[in-house]
Design an enzyme around this catalytic site. Sequence first.
Site, PDB file in Angstrom:
ATOM      1  N   CYS A 129      -2.161   5.183   0.324  1.00 38.64           N
ATOM      2  CA  CYS A 129      -3.088   5.792   1.281  1.00 38.64           C
ATOM      3  C   CYS A 129      -2.826   7.295   1.353  1.00 38.64           C
ATOM      4  CB  CYS A 129      -2.929   5.151   2.651  1.00 38.64           C
ATOM      5  SG  CYS A 129      -4.109   5.810   3.850  1.00 38.64           S
ATOM      6  N   THR A 154      -7.255   5.813  -3.811  1.00 37.14           N
ATOM      7  CA  THR A 154      -8.237   6.910  -3.823  1.00 37.14           C
ATOM      8  C   THR A 154      -7.581   8.256  -4.126  1.00 37.14           C
ATOM      9  OG1 THR A 154      -7.978   7.122  -1.454  1.00 37.14           O
ATOM     10  CG2 THR A 154      -9.820   5.781  -2.233  1.00 37.14           C
ATOM     11  N   ASN A 176       0.841  -1.194   0.000  1.00 38.02           N
ATOM     12  CA  ASN A 176       0.000   0.000   0.000  1.00 38.02           C
ATOM     13  C   ASN A 176       0.877   1.244   0.000  1.00 38.02           C
ATOM     14  OD1 ASN A 176      -1.680   2.135   0.564  1.00 38.02           O
ATOM     15  ND2 ASN A 176      -2.925   1.040   2.063  1.00 38.02           N
ATOM     16  N   CYS A 232     -30.756  19.862 -26.942  1.00 34.51           N
ATOM     17  CA  CYS A 232     -29.674  19.876 -27.937  1.00 34.51           C
ATOM     18  C   CYS A 232     -29.473  21.295 -28.463  1.00 34.51           C
ATOM     19  CB  CYS A 232     -29.980  18.903 -29.073  1.00 34.51           C
ATOM     20  SG  CYS A 232     -31.543  19.208 -29.912  1.00 34.51           S
TER      21      CYS A 232
END
Lengths: 442, 472
Positions: free
Chosen positions: B141, B207, B138, B354
């Site tokens: 983080c 993340t 990891n 549109c």
Amino acid sequence: MQELLQQKPEIAAIFADLHPPFQAQAAVIEADRCLNCFDAPCTGACPTHIDVPRFIKKIASGNLHGAALGILDANILGASCARACPVEVLCEGACVMHGLNQQPIEIGRLQRFAMDDFHAQGGRLPRKSYENRPEKIACIGAGPASLAAAAELKQRGFQVTIFDKHPLPGGLNTYGIAEYKLPLLDSLREIELIKELGVDFRFGVEIGTKTSLAKLEAEFDIIFIGVGLGAMHKLAVTGDQQPRVTEALQLIEDYKTGKTTHIEGKVVVVGAGNTAIDAANAAKRLGAKEVSILYRRTRKHISAFDFEYRQALQEGIRFLWLTQLMAIRASSEGITSVECARMEIGSGGLLRPIEDSTFHLECSMVVSAIGQSPMLELLAQCRDVQLQQGRVVVDRATGQTTNPKYFAGGDCVNGGREVVDAVADGKRAGAAIARLLEVAYV
Amino acid sequence: MSNYIVKPDLAVTFAGIKSPNPFWLASAPPTNTGEQIMRAFDAGWGGAVWKTMGAQVTNTSSRYSSINWNGQRMMGFSNIELISDRPLDINLRELAEVKKRYPKQALIASLMVESTREAWHTVVQQAEDAGADGLELNFGCPHGMSERGMGSAVGQVPEYTEMITAWVKEKATTPVIVKLTPNISDIRVIAQAAKRGGADALAAINTINSITGIDLDTFIPQPNVDGRSTHGGYSGPAVKPIALNMVQQVMSDPESMLPISGIGGVATWKDAAEYILLGSGTVQVCTAVMHYGYRIVEDMIDGLQNWMCEKGFQSIEDFRGLSLPKVTEWKDLNLNYKVVAHIDEAKCIGCGLCYTACWDGAHQCIHVDRVSGPIDGPVELHLKPSEIEAASRNTITVTPIPKLDAASVTTPSYATPLARIPRVDETECVGCNLCSLVCPVDDCITMVEVKTHLPSETWEERTAECLTGKSC
């Protein structure tokens, strides 16, 4: 007002909202469904041209105050229109969601959601000008057309006085709309804001009798005619003088103001317009054992909106098509039955009774709902104001009559349409009067 | 549909790690305990990356916040939770138990310890002794751990990434996966460092640094921890496009390309298929499980198998990476390819989105003039949106009352009136797609190719011609 408040619970229980208010989260979900169309068809279909996507997206964003002010900017009676409008044939009928085979956006309920919040927060109507102008405008009748014209003018600083023969303002908005659509108190709450703007209300004043139009003309610069329509057409059959023969609008007014809280026996309603259905539903809810609507022609000829007809069926109203009222029979106790004849539609759409088709329908009350007559007596007194088929002739864009000092709007001009049509008329007239006076002033 | 009776096999071997399907739970709250992971395996998950073990931490209360969009909850999700706050020995004991009971599923130990060779050697040994099938480092983080010199503090510096990966490789006997942080300007730089350090595989993305929102009454950002907040790690459907791009970048660079486990907004089999088409060997899921639970894997498996049947793919390898050659640099795109918008009048519902989008957000080449007659040409010749709206506001509309308007009141028809169906000025249309994106009706606006009869020419080719003196 206070005694009305106390009478309400009983009536409120019988006439609970036909379209209950939105819960906050549901309103946002519904608002999020709105596509936010360009030049939105719903806005085009609204006689007051409320910018529907604009206020709906404000609900979605949590700007409820802005939503309400946007509604009020176009339609000063936005709260009652949200509830009384036949949205199926107006905004919601025009919603592009129909083209996607989806339910239209519930515009009426969303508008009510924004307006309920506005009232709950103690919202006040905005002024459009800080100016106080000397010109005086009289509005005859305190119905939606006059209220809209008065608000439009007062917001711009003009001096406005509204005259009405009733003790309460609002006209049919207060007295004539089914309670499950628009409770009387909600109508008054909305008008209270117009009062707060500084519009002067004179109740119990019948113009054209004691107070003459000449006097009004002398005192006011401009007169707005918002008198609506007058008495309902008479049934004109034997027995129509019986005490339990009543007019649909009277029946509605009586239960809304708490005069009637219960109806017994069987009721016959003559006519199949929206008012007939409102009266029939009311009679049923107030306790009538059976309510029948008599109509000379067939289902496809009725002037009631389709959704009103379906509502009546749900309420258990019986429809007798091709049925003509011939006479009202009574004993010393009161009405016992009505005598009817079966009709047929011949060639060329000509309606005629079928021979020997007479039959009796047991009942103890008869309600007439075959339309209102114009207020010819009063309108005749308006100097140089031209009428056509009983309606005041106006320039549609301004509401100006053939006498430039007189403007008119609402049912007396359009022959009897919806609240929103009257508001649109009043709004256009108010703006036109302001333009006229401002030009004269300069 | 093809005629398969036996559904295609989803089994994968990812950097040597066998897994019954490519659906893994990411290292996160859904993999916090052995009890959870066993329930997840019962639900059908092919693998799980244990919530990061290492130095013990204390978590805050509260920890999560999210973005709702248009009535949908948790379009984006953010957390300020740290790694596992359970003692390492308990995690390892449970890991051993899970591996014993579920030998076929892939069980990966996510690790994070202080940046010393000894600490890493120790934890690698412990995880492998407990029976982990692989190790995920990891290095991503984004909060809390980075302040202590771990997590993204490592993953943002290529030298640290390479060094620690190398330390782990000195000791590890199982495959080593390096999980990458997206909070960096070019993810390939770190991926290359991991590869140089000897990593067997990559996982991307972790993340994204975020503040999801602020309470407009208290002015406290979310999530509120006693009146204050901190940046969190963003995940969920909102981040998928960012993650897909990063996976593509890593997989298109020979210096960084390794087996990769795709992470970021995977919630359905479609998301998974997209990651695999860009080269992912497995995908990892967290937010969708936090939203709906382990049960979502049933449709991920079923949907992917049905799609594979339809396409004739018999294994994940059959389609893995198929989309990679279809991503190039902008300079290699054909400048002579042209599409224009086409509005299907029969499908148009007349919402005008549109038209608004083209006028305000694009090139002013959609017009509402089918009734008033077409006027092609420059924008000045057309009515402006505000003029059209003003005209509508000035019309007098009345409620249609049958009694008064007998002639004009007809049964409502919901067909869109011609006046509301927009028209594309194809000579002006640049083919940007915007109208087709805002149109709420499926297949109403399509982008149709217009033959330019010009040979394919890229920007690179065109500028090269200029340099060689040809006209351009």
